[in-house]
Design a protein around this motif. Structure first.
Motif: not given
Length: 556
Positions: A88-113
């Motif tokens: 329903k939106v337009r995705l213009t950019e997406a990239h990872f944000i660094w997290t600890e490898p053992h944290s079992k977490r992934l953070r993704v930054s999205l830019t939408i219009q």
């Protein structure tokens, strides 16, 4: 030039906060517009990913599993597929944000219009957090369970040694043919490769057919059937039999087959093994190739193998024939090794060459050989002694006696090098390292243990010697650099011994017995390394990148 002022920009006040802004259809500033309209509505801010720790694959909905490196484009695509509402939106950019490898977490930054009002497009940046959940994929679950394989490839060779399978294991590792194998099991005459899918087993059979001469047949067993949906569950078995002729074996071809192969002499040696075997007549340098289908129509066995080789000493050699590549036809005079050994002691001035009463035969043999380019008088050479040998072969019995030589020379030997204890600066990898007791284990070969373990160790040592002495064979496998190699350590060669010290052992100089000292010094002076011994060069060795760490790279 006359100054022309820019047109005045008309501004209006924001309807909520009163800030002067450029007029728009909403009459709101960007901050007030974001407060009143949320374009990320409908997109979850938290999600989860399913990860298999055994095969290191991520679940791609609905049922596919894919391999993805951390912070890679493939993993980012898997993360975006888990989100609902992105259409329903337009995705213009997406990239990872660094997290600890053992944290079992992934953070993704999205830019939408998204267009919120008439001719008004709003852009927003937000983060999504993924929770990595560990589980087991169906393939790994079947691998962990017992008796859940779908197809099996049974590789057999009816020979008394395991050198063929040691060489086959290195070829499988070099070309990565073992990646789809669930497990490998050693049986009496070969190996069994288990697979979870039928096409993986077919791929393995095709690989074996391309590198070694084999014949194969398949069978299937019905496990269950559903008459309503017309589906059935089968287990598939592929039997692969390797031709029982190995490199440097002495063979006697049937007369009819010899005429079909260019009328070659029936008594030949196997000079090379690929998807076909190469047979060589040492008396004429005539060569022929024998394919697997041709062999299985008229099968025959080897007369003698490398374990039947006898060491001879070259007395004289003279090239007397044509050349074919590295092969040079020559007339040679040889005698058995030790035939002219003195029976007296070093202190006895009347010591004579008592070869007449020696137990060794003192006869000098004349023969023709293909090793005229590498043999010199005084060299040691391995060959088959046919004058005092009986073979249980009808084809050999039909040969006229004048066409059977007394000696068939096969390859040059290096006895002085083998007597010294020197460690190898290279090693081989194995399909199953956990089966080995040490770093130089045989892997899947030798798992059965028992009384055959000693025989397997001897075959493994002979296989390593063949790799050292045959550059062409060495080029077909991957050799890796050995770590912590000490120049004086034993290597498993003839005469090599390694002494292990206890934890609190005292360093004491080893004082050999007088007899040992004299004999050792005499051997060191009389016996030197062969100058043409094919050393394994450093540029032929590979590094084990799987064992490299960041600490190793950071060291100067």
């Amino acid at each position: 030039m006359e100054f022309v002022p820019a047109p005045a920009v008309h501004r209006v006040l924001c309807a909520d906060c009163g800030t002067p802004i450029v007029p728009n259809s909403a009459n709101l500033c960007v901050a007030c517009l974001r407060n009143s309209v949320d374009i990320t509505e409908g997109i979850p801010k938290q999600s989860s990913l399913t990860f298999c720790r055994n095969c290191e694959r991520f679940l791609t909905p609905p049922t596919a599993w894919a391999i993805a490196e951390p912070e890679s484009q493939e993993l980012l695509a898997i993360c975006l597929k888990r989100l609902k509402g992105l259409n329903k939106v337009r995705l213009t950019e997406a990239h990872f944000i660094w997290t600890e490898p053992h944290s079992k977490r992934l953070r993704v930054s999205l830019t939408i219009q998204k267009e919120v009002l008439t001719a008004t497009i709003l852009e927003q940046v937000f983060e999504i957090e993924y929770l990595v959940q560990y589980t087991q994929c169906p393939d790994c679950a079947r691998q962990a369970a017992k008796n859940t394989w779908k197809a099996v490839v049974q590789v057999r060779q009816k020979v008394p040694h395991k050198r063929t399978f040691l060489y086959l294991e290195q070829l499988i590792l070099k070309y990565g043919a073992q990646k789809d194998t669930i497990s490998v099991k050693e049986v009496k005459d070969g190996l069994d490769f288990f697979y979870s899918q039928r096409n993986h087993a077919i791929k393995m059979v095709d690989f074996l057919s391309s590198i070694i001469p084999v014949r194969s047949k398949s069978s299937e067993q019905l496990l269950s059937a559903d008459t309503h949906s017309n589906t059935a569950n089968y287990k598939f078995t592929y039997s692969v039999e390797i031709m029982p002729i190995c490199k440097d074996d002495l063979v006697c071809i049937p007369q009819k087959l010899a005429r079909q192969l260019g009328n070659i002499n029936p008594l030949t040696i196997c000079s090379r093994v690929g998807n076909t075997i190469h047979l060589l007549d040492v008396a004429t340098l005539q060569q022929c190739e024998l394919s697997a289908p041709t062999y299985w129509r008229t099968p025959f066995d080897s007369l003698a193998t490398v374990t039947d080789l006898v060491e001879f000493t070259v007395l004289d050699i003279e090239p007397s024939g044509p050349r074919r590549g590295k092969l040079v036809l020559a007339d040679a005079q040889v005698a058995m090794s030790g035939a002219f050994r003195s029976s007296g002691t070093h202190d006895d001035p009347d010591a004579i060459m008592d070869y007449e009463s020696s137990t060794y035969t003192n006869q000098i043999y004349h023969t023709r050989t293909h090793l005229g380019a590498i043999l010199q008088p005084g060299d040691a050479v391995m060959g088959y002694h046919l004058s005092n040998t009986n073979f249980n072969s009808d084809d050999y019995a039909k040969l006229p006696s004048d066409r059977i030589p007394d000696i068939v020379l096969v390859k040059k030997a290096y006895p002085n090098r083998r007597k010294k204890s020197r460690s190898r600066n290279w090693k081989l990898q194995s399909i199953a390292k956990e089966a080995a007791d040490d770093g130089d284990g045989k892997g899947v070969i030798g798992r059965m243990g028992g009384r055959d373990q000693k025989k397997v160790e001897e075959d493994y040592e002979l296989f390593l010697r063949e790799l050292e002495e045959d550059p062409e064979m060495r080029g077909a496998v991957n050799l890796y650099k050995a770590k912590d190699v000490k120049p004086g350590a034993g290597s498993g060669l003839a005469g090599g011994k390694t002494r292990r010290k206890t934890q609190f052992a005292m360093d004491v100089d080893d004082v050999p017995a007088p007899d040992e000292t004299e004999s050792t010094m005499g051997d060191a002076e009389d016996e030197e390394d062969e100058p043409d011994f094919p050393e394994v060069k450093l540029d032929e060795l590979l590094d084990e990148f799987d064992e490299m760490t960041l600490e190793d790279q950071s060291q100067p």
